[in-house]
Design a protein around this motif. Structure first.
Motif, short mmCIF file in Angstrom:
data_model
loop_
_atom_site.label_atom_id
_atom_site.label_comp_id
_atom_site.label_asym_id
_atom_site.label_seq_id
_atom_site.Cartn_x
_atom_site.Cartn_y
_atom_site.Cartn_z
N GLU A 1 -2.62 -22.12 -21.68
CA GLU A 1 -3.73 -23.37 -20.60
C GLU A 1 -2.46 -25.13 -20.50
O GLU A 1 -3.32 -25.61 -20.03
CB GLU A 1 -4.80 -23.34 -20.73
N ARG B 1 -10.87 -25.12 -9.09
CA ARG B 1 -9.75 -24.45 -10.55
C ARG B 1 -8.78 -25.27 -9.75
O ARG B 1 -7.51 -24.60 -9.93
CB ARG B 1 -10.37 -22.89 -10.39
N ARG C 1 -4.54 -28.44 -16.55
CA ARG C 1 -4.37 -27.27 -17.83
C ARG C 1 -4.18 -26.61 -16.07
O ARG C 1 -3.98 -26.01 -14.74
CB ARG C 1 -6.08 -26.19 -17.62
N GLU D 1 -4.25 -23.42 -14.85
CA GLU D 1 -4.87 -22.54 -14.35
C GLU D 1 -4.33 -20.91 -14.40
O GLU D 1 -3.29 -20.87 -13.70
CB GLU D 1 -6.18 -22.92 -14.24
MG MG Z 1 -11.44 -23.90 -18.94
#
Ligand code: MG
Ligand code: ATP
Length: 566
Positions: free
Chosen positions: A98, A157, A146, A148
Motif C-alpha cells: 500500500e 477510495r 496509498r 489501494e
Molecule cells: Mg485502508
C-alpha cells in the motif's frame, strides 16, 4: 469578507453528462462525475472541478473550525517523506504494497505519506523539551497516498486523497484519554454540521498499534465496512472488532475421545452428511503459515474464518495459506483430516466458541478417519483464543445476547489511543516535573475529508441527482434562466441582488440550452434551493423550488431575496 462573485454556468469549467461513466460502480462516483464535480485522472486519482472543489473546501472549513475549537494547532508537513523514521517504527516494511515508495536521483529511499505518526512524533521531539510544552494537539489537512488494492469506489477510495490527520501528545494516560475525548466530541460536531448520518463504533487498532479505538461510520450501501449493531442495547462495533468473552463449560461427563472411520469425507459438508450431525458439531481446522511456522486455526464447522482477523492477530507478520509443498514436508498433517489433538509443533489458535470443556467431532490426523468426543482443554490445548470467525447477522450481542444486525457503512473517521508505540520507537521524551525524562503518550485521529464528500453524496442523493446539505453545498442558490433574453436578464439581476446580500450564487445563463435540460441539470447538481426566471419573468415573478421536497412557490424578486436571505 467580500461577497463571492456570481458563478455563471456559461463560464463554468464543467460539463454535465447524461450517462453514467462506464467504470462507475457506486452512486457517488456516477453522480459526482455526471454533475461535473470531479474527473478521473487515473485509477484512484481524481481532479476536483470548480463545483467539487467548493464542496471539498466547505468540508475542510468545517473540519478546521472544529479542530481549532478544541485548541488543535494547524501545521502542514511534507507529503514526500524520508525512509528512516518509517524504518525505525517498522512501518516501511509493514505497510506492504500500500505504500508508495520512490527514490531520489542519488538513490535515497522516500515514500509518499499514507499517514504521518512518525513525522509528527519527530516534530514534537524537535520542538518540545519539557512538560510545560505539553499537552499539545497538532493537525493538518493534507493529501495522502496509498496504493489501494482496489480503488474502485470513486472518491470513496482514492490512491491519492485528502485527510485531516491530528496527533495528540500527553505526559500521562489521563491526558491521552482527555485528548481522545476532545477529538471524539469534535468529530461529533463535524459530522453533525456536515449533515452526515453516522454511528460511532468500537474498532480494532489494526496496523496502527495502540489500544482504544473507535470508528465513525456513515451507513450506506456503497460502504466497504460492515458493522454490527445491537437492536436492544447500545453495542455497535465494526465486525472486525466484535469479540466474545471465553465461557468455559463443564466437559467432565463427555466420554473418552474415539476414532471413527469416515471414508471419503474430506470436507465439513461430506462429514456432517455422512454422520448425520449438524456442521456446528464439527471442528474445522484451517492451516496457515506465519513467519514460516505452521499455525492451525480452529472454528466450528458451520463458521467461516475471517482471514482479516487472523492477519490482524499476527500483524505485522504476514499470514500465508499452506501449499502442496508444506503438506509434502509434513506427512503428519493429513489434508482434510487435521485435528488439534496430538498435533506436533503446530501453534493452535481457536475461536472462543471452542471454549474449554466443549466437545467436537474433528479430524483424527489419519486419512479417512475422524475423532469424536474431542474436548477442548482435555484432549487438546488452545495456545490462544482469538475471535476469528466471520460475524453473521443474528450472532448474539457480546453485551446483552440479542441477535445482532449487520449494516454496511463508509468509514469517515477513526480515532486511536496509540499509547507509546511511536514515542518508544523514536524515543520521544520530555523533561517531567521531577526533572527526569518522561516518555510521551500519543493519540492519532483521522477524518477522510474527500471521502466525506462522497459519503454525503451517497447518503443524500435521490433519483434526480445530488442533494447537498446547506453547509457543504457548492452554492446557496441555483438561479435558472429559462432561456429568453428577458428571463436571462432577470436571472442575472436577481443573482446580483442575492450575491450582494451575501449568498453564494450559481446562475445557469447558458445560451442555446433548453429549459428542460437546465431544470434537469439543476436537480443533478443538487444546490438546495433553485430559483427559476421563467414563465412570469416579464412581471418580475420568479419561482423558488426546494431541491429536496420539490415544493415550489411564485414570488416577486424582492420576496425571493428576502426569503432566501432570512
Ligand atoms: Mg485502508
Ligand atoms: P479503510 O479501512 O477504509 O481503508 P483506514 O482504516 O485505512 O480506512 P485510516 O488509516 O484510519 O483509514 O485513515 C483515516 C481516514 O481516512 C479514514 O477514516 C477514511 O475516512 C479516510 N481514508 C482512508 N483511506 C482512504 C482512501 N483510500 N480514500 C479516501 N479516504 C480514505
Amino acid at each position: 469578507m467580500a461577497n463571492a462573485p456570481v458563478q455563471r454556468m456559461s463560464q463554468l469549467m464543467a460539463k454535465t453528462l447524461r450517462d453514467d461513466p462506464a467504470d462507475a460502480e457506486v452512486l457517488s462516483h456516477k453522480l459526482l462525475v455526471r454533475a461535473g464535480y470531479v474527473r478521473r485522472t487515473a485509477a484512484g486519482i481524481w481532479t476536483w472541478l470548480p463545483l467539487g472543489k467548493k464542496v471539498l473546501a466547505n468540508v475542510e472549513r468545517i473540519v478546521r473550525e472544529e479542530m481549532d475549537a478544541i485548541g488543535a494547532q494547524e501545521v502542514l508537513l511534507p507529503a514526500l517523506l524520508p525512509r528512516e523514521p518509517y524504518e525505525a517504527t517498522g512501518r516501511w516494511d509493514e505497510y506492504g504494497a500500500e505504500l508508495f515508495r520512490l527514490q531520489d536521483r542519488k538513490g535515497g529511499d522516500y515514500l509518499l505519506g499514507p499517514t504521518h505518526e512518525e513525522i509528527f512524533t519527530l516534530l514534537v521531539k524537535d520542538q518540545a523539551s519539557s512538560y510545560k510544552d505539553l499537552p499539545v494537539i497538532l493537525y493538518q489537512i493534507q493529501t495522502k497516498f496509498r496504493d489501494e488494492a482496489r480503488p474502485r469506489a470513486g472518491i470513496l477510495r482514492g490512491r491519492e486523497f485528502l485527510m485531516k490527520d491530528s496527533y495528540s501528545f500527553d505526559l500521562e494516560d489521563e491526558g491521552l484519554a482527555q485528548s481522545y475525548a476532545l477529538h471524539r466530541a469534535a468529530y461529533q460536531k463535524i459530522f453533525e454540521r456536515l449533515g452526515l448520518d453516522y454511528r460511532i463504533v468500537a474498532a480494532t487498532a489494526g496496523a496502527m498499534g495502540g489500544s482504544k479505538s473507535e470508528e465513525f461510520l456513515a451507513p450506506a450501501e456503497a460502504g466497504e465496512d460492515t458493522f454490527a449493531d445491537c437492536p436492544n442495547c447500545d453495542f455497535a462495533a465494526n465486525t472486525e472488532a466484535v469479540a466474545y468473552d471465553l465461557k468455559p463449560v463443564d466437559g467432565s461427563a463427555v466420554p473418552a475421545a474415539e476414532d471413527i472411520p469416515t471414508p471419503g469425507t474430506p470436507t465439513i459438508e461430506t462429514l456432517a452428511a455422512s454422520l448425520g450431525v449438524p456442521a456446528s458439531a464439527t471442528l474445522k481446522n484451517l492451516l496457515v503459515k506465519v513467519a514460516g511456522e505452521i499455525v492451525a486455526v480452529g472454528v466450528p464447522g458451520d463458521r467461516e474464518v475471517d482471514m482479516g482477523k487472523v492477519e490482524a492477530h499476527f500483524a505485522p507478520a504476514a499470514v500465508e495459506l499452506v501449499t502442496e509443498a508444506d503438506f509434502a514436508a509434513r506427512p503428519d498433517l493429513v489434508r482434510g483430516y487435521v485435528g488439534p489433538q496430538g498435533l506436533d509443533k503446530v501453534t493452535y489458535i481457536a475461536d472462543p466458541r471452542v471454549a474449554p470443556g466443549t466437545a467436537w467431532i474433528t479430524g483424527a490426523n489419519k486419512a479417512d478417519t475422524h475423532a469424536k468426543n474431542v474436548v477442548a482443554g482435555r484432549d487438546f490445548e488452545v495456545d490462544a483464543y482469538v475471535d476469528v470467525v466471520v460475524v453473521q447477522e443474528g450472532d448474539p450481542c457480546p453485551r446483552c445476547g440479542t441477535g445482532l444486525r449487520l449494516d454496511r457503512a463508509i468509514e469517515i473517521g477513526h480515532i486511536f489511543q496509540l499509547g507509546r508505540k511511536y514515542a518508544d520507537a523514536l524515543k520521544l521524551d520530555v523533561l517531567g516535573r521531577e526533572g527526569k525524562p518522561v516518555r510521551v503518550t500519543m493519540g492519532s485521529y483521522g477524518v477522510g475529508v474527500s471521502r466525506a464528500v462522497a459519503a454525503l453524496a451517497e447518503q443524500t442523493a435521490d433519483d434526480k441527482g445530488l442533494c447537498w446539505p446547506a453547509e457543504v453545498a457548492p452554492a446557496d442558490v441555483h438561479v435558472v434562466a429559462a432561456g429568453k433574453a428577458l428571463q436571462t436578464e432577470l436571472a442575472l439581476d436577481v443573482s446580483e441582488k442575492l450575491s450582494a446580500a451575501g449568498l453564494r450564487v450559481l446562475v445557469d445563463d447558458r445560451a442555446g440550452v433548453s429549459p428542460g435540460v437546465k431544470f434537469t441539470d439543476s436537480e443533478l447538481i443538487g444546490v438546495p434551493r433553485i430559483l427559476v426566471a421563467g414563465r412570469r419573468a416579464a412581471e418580475g415573478i420568479v419561482e423558488l423550488k426546494d431541491r429536496r421536497t420539490g415544493e415550489r412557490e411564485e414570488l416577486t424578486v424582492e420576496e425571493a431575496v428576502t426569503r432566501l436571505t432570512a
